[in-house]
Design an enzyme around this catalytic site. Structure first.
Site, PDB file in Angstrom:
ATOM      1  N   HIS A   8       1.058 -51.082   2.770  1.00 15.38           N
ATOM      2  CA  HIS A   8       0.666 -49.981   1.989  1.00 15.38           C
ATOM      3  C   HIS A   8      -0.461 -49.284   2.104  1.00 15.38           C
ATOM      4  O   HIS A   8      -1.273 -49.574   3.244  1.00 15.38           O
ATOM      5  CB  HIS A   8       0.416 -51.453   0.652  1.00 15.38           C
ATOM      6  CG  HIS A   8       1.348 -52.074   0.177  1.00 15.38           C
ATOM      7  ND1 HIS A   8       1.125 -53.312  -0.404  1.00 15.38           N
ATOM      8  CD2 HIS A   8       2.504 -51.778   0.178  1.00 15.38           C
ATOM      9  CE1 HIS A   8       1.876 -53.753  -0.580  1.00 15.38           C
ATOM     10  NE2 HIS A   8       3.094 -53.780  -0.432  1.00 15.38           N
ATOM     11  N   PHE A   9      -1.434 -48.158   1.410  1.00 15.78           N
ATOM     12  CA  PHE A   9      -1.908 -47.389   1.871  1.00 15.78           C
ATOM     13  C   PHE A   9      -2.801 -46.527   0.141  1.00 15.78           C
ATOM     14  O   PHE A   9      -1.632 -46.467  -0.939  1.00 15.78           O
ATOM     15  CB  PHE A   9      -1.064 -46.799   2.603  1.00 15.78           C
ATOM     16  CG  PHE A   9      -0.248 -45.100   2.606  1.00 15.78           C
ATOM     17  CD1 PHE A   9      -0.118 -44.008   1.658  1.00 15.78           C
ATOM     18  CD2 PHE A   9       0.836 -45.863   2.892  1.00 15.78           C
ATOM     19  CE1 PHE A   9       1.094 -43.856   1.021  1.00 15.78           C
ATOM     20  CE2 PHE A   9       2.353 -45.281   2.511  1.00 15.78           C
ATOM     21  CZ  PHE A   9       2.443 -43.662   1.704  1.00 15.78           C
ATOM     22  N   LYS A  12      -6.152 -47.768   4.585  1.00 12.99           N
ATOM     23  CA  LYS A  12      -5.427 -48.796   4.305  1.00 12.99           C
ATOM     24  C   LYS A  12      -6.206 -50.161   4.284  1.00 12.99           C
ATOM     25  O   LYS A  12      -7.373 -49.964   5.101  1.00 12.99           O
ATOM     26  CB  LYS A  12      -4.863 -48.872   6.469  1.00 12.99           C
ATOM     27  CG  LYS A  12      -3.471 -47.908   6.519  1.00 12.99           C
ATOM     28  CD  LYS A  12      -2.435 -47.756   5.903  1.00 12.99           C
ATOM     29  CE  LYS A  12      -1.936 -48.996   6.867  1.00 12.99           C
ATOM     30  NZ  LYS A  12      -0.661 -48.359   6.146  1.00 12.99           N
ATOM     31  N   HIS A  42      13.520 -45.477   0.852  1.00  9.21           N
ATOM     32  CA  HIS A  42      12.180 -45.874   0.475  1.00  9.21           C
ATOM     33  C   HIS A  42      11.137 -45.471   1.567  1.00  9.21           C
ATOM     34  O   HIS A  42       9.888 -45.251   1.011  1.00  9.21           O
ATOM     35  CB  HIS A  42      12.144 -47.442  -0.346  1.00  9.21           C
ATOM     36  CG  HIS A  42      11.257 -48.256   1.541  1.00  9.21           C
ATOM     37  ND1 HIS A  42      11.981 -47.489   2.451  1.00  9.21           N
ATOM     38  CD2 HIS A  42      10.825 -48.583   1.256  1.00  9.21           C
ATOM     39  CE1 HIS A  42      11.749 -49.091   2.720  1.00  9.21           C
ATOM     40  NE2 HIS A  42      10.364 -49.147   2.295  1.00  9.21           N
TER      41      HIS A  42
END
Length: 410
Positions: free
Chosen positions: A166-167, A409, A335
């Site tokens: 995730h970011f 991050k 994705h």
């Protein structure tokens, strides 16, 4: 794209890669398991970013008749992307100095201070229209008392990033404009829901002497069963929560960008149209004249004309795309870039110094509290996003190509 149809398959497997050499053996084995499921519609799809997952490959797509499979959605229900462009040119802000480093560094620092990262959470409950509605519709959820505490707990996580891949990124598009992209999901809520209902499905499948082998990790729930309806209710709650979670972070990030750019320059920041889309979910759709539950695990819906976001890895490129409505893929695309190294494999293959030097050479500002695991998410750990895009030209048309400028991050 090529098709596998042999003695190991009940239904064909359509793979958007050049040949089988590009596919992990364990990923192919999982695809064989999927093809044996008795309730599948038409075929199994593997996107060009596919790699081994739990039960079902990441980048896998199936259409199921009258059943849902928790592990074919995955543990991060509703994981997906949020994106917005701006009217600001990156070259106009990159060299500007502030009291906290460059303007890009200041923006990244403020984002890190305003949004909880990794396992962090808010100290006080946050506003959540999604969770408020869930409390008003408690009859949907009260059959699963074990999960009810997740609703109150969710108020402390909505608007938080999480860890792993995730970011929050500041990016520059092909025309030089600053854009914002976020990748996150339903946080602990989605994982707890998946684990709970996968356990229920396993027990029921064993009771029914299901022909779906337990070692496949693909236990299913009939949608007309009480358990199937319960899973769908909770899954949809997690989807809405993930959507709101990304939206909340985007609004905070946009506010930071606007505040600091307008403070340190004479530019007025304006934002374009937002794109907020999931890539881990199941939905009832009509394909080839049948109403089926399309499971997309690490895959993005791209109906004809639909806008979507396909990220690369930090320091690499990402894309905004327009869907072509490819029927063979059940109107789906990749994705992201897809991993070529596991997290542990990347840590062994690439040093912290290697990754940090690479980011510095590309003039990428990294916002991360601890650097010891930075190699897990480096661009070397992922497939080449441009090769992935080349292999799905029949699915999407690129609209924007984006390069990382700064990244937060967990």
């Amino acid at each position: 794209m090529f098709v596998i149809c042999n003695e190991k398959t009940r239904l064909p497997i359509k793979i958007w890669l050049k040949d089988i050499s590009q596919l992990e053996e364990s990923c192919l084995e999982q695809a064989y398991h999927l093809s044996q499921l008795p309730f599948l519609h038409k075929w199994v799809c593997l996107m060009p970013d596919t790699h081994t997952g739990k039960g079902m490959p990441i980048g896998g797509v199936i259409a199921a008749k009258d059943v849902v499979i928790p592990n074919a959605v995955g543990v991060d229900i509703g994981c997906g992307m949020d994106f917005v462009p701006t009217n600001i040119r990156v070259e106009d802000i990159r060299g500007i100095q502030t009291g906290n480093g460059t303007l890009i560094q200041a923006i990244i620092g403020n984002i890190m201070r305003s949004i909880p990262l990794n396992t962090e959470r808010y100290k006080t409950p946050q506003e959540s229209a999604v969770l408020d509605l869930a409390k008003q519709e408690m009859e949907k959820y009260e059959q699963n008392p074990e999960l009810l505490p997740l609703i109150d707990d969710g108020y402390f996580q909505v608007g938080s990033l999480g860890g792993g891949n995730h970011f929050i990124e500041l990016q520059e598009d092909q025309d030089g404009f600053l854009c914002i992209m976020i990748h996150s999901g339903s946080r602990h809520l989605g994982k707890a829901i998946c684990d709970h209902f996968h356990g229920i499905a396993r027990e029921l499948n064993q009771t029914w002497y299901s022909e779906v082998k337990d070692e496949y990790h693909l236990a299913f729930l009939p949608v007309q069963s009480a358990e199937g309806q319960q899973y769908i209710n909770w899954m949809n709650l997690a989807l809405d929560y993930a959507f709101e979670n990304r939206e909340r972070m985007l609004h905070k990030t946009c506010a930071t960008v606007k505040e600091l750019i307008e403070k340190h320059t004479d530019h007025t920041v304006e934002f374009g149209e937002e794109i907020n889309c999931h890539h881990n979910y199941a939905s009832l759709e009509n394909h080839y004249h049948e109403n089926v539950w399309v499971h997309r695990k690490g895959a993005t819906r791209v109906r004809e004309g639909e806008m979507a976001v396909i990220p690369g890895a930090m320091g690499s490129y990402s894309y905004v795309v327009e869907g072509k409505g490819n029927k063979e893929s059940f109107c789906t695309s990749s994705h992201g870039a897809g991993r070529s190294y596991s997290r542990s494999g990347a840590m062994k293959a690439f040093s912290i110094e290697q990754v940090m030097v690479d980011l510095k050479e590309q003039d990428v500002v990294l916002g991360k509290r601890k650097k010891n695991d930075v190699a897990e998410e480096c661009r070397f750990a992922y497939k080449d996003i441009d090769q992935v895009m080349e292999q799905q030209q029949d699915m999407v048309t690129p609209v924007r190509k984006l390069k990382t400028v700064g990244v937060v991050k967990g």
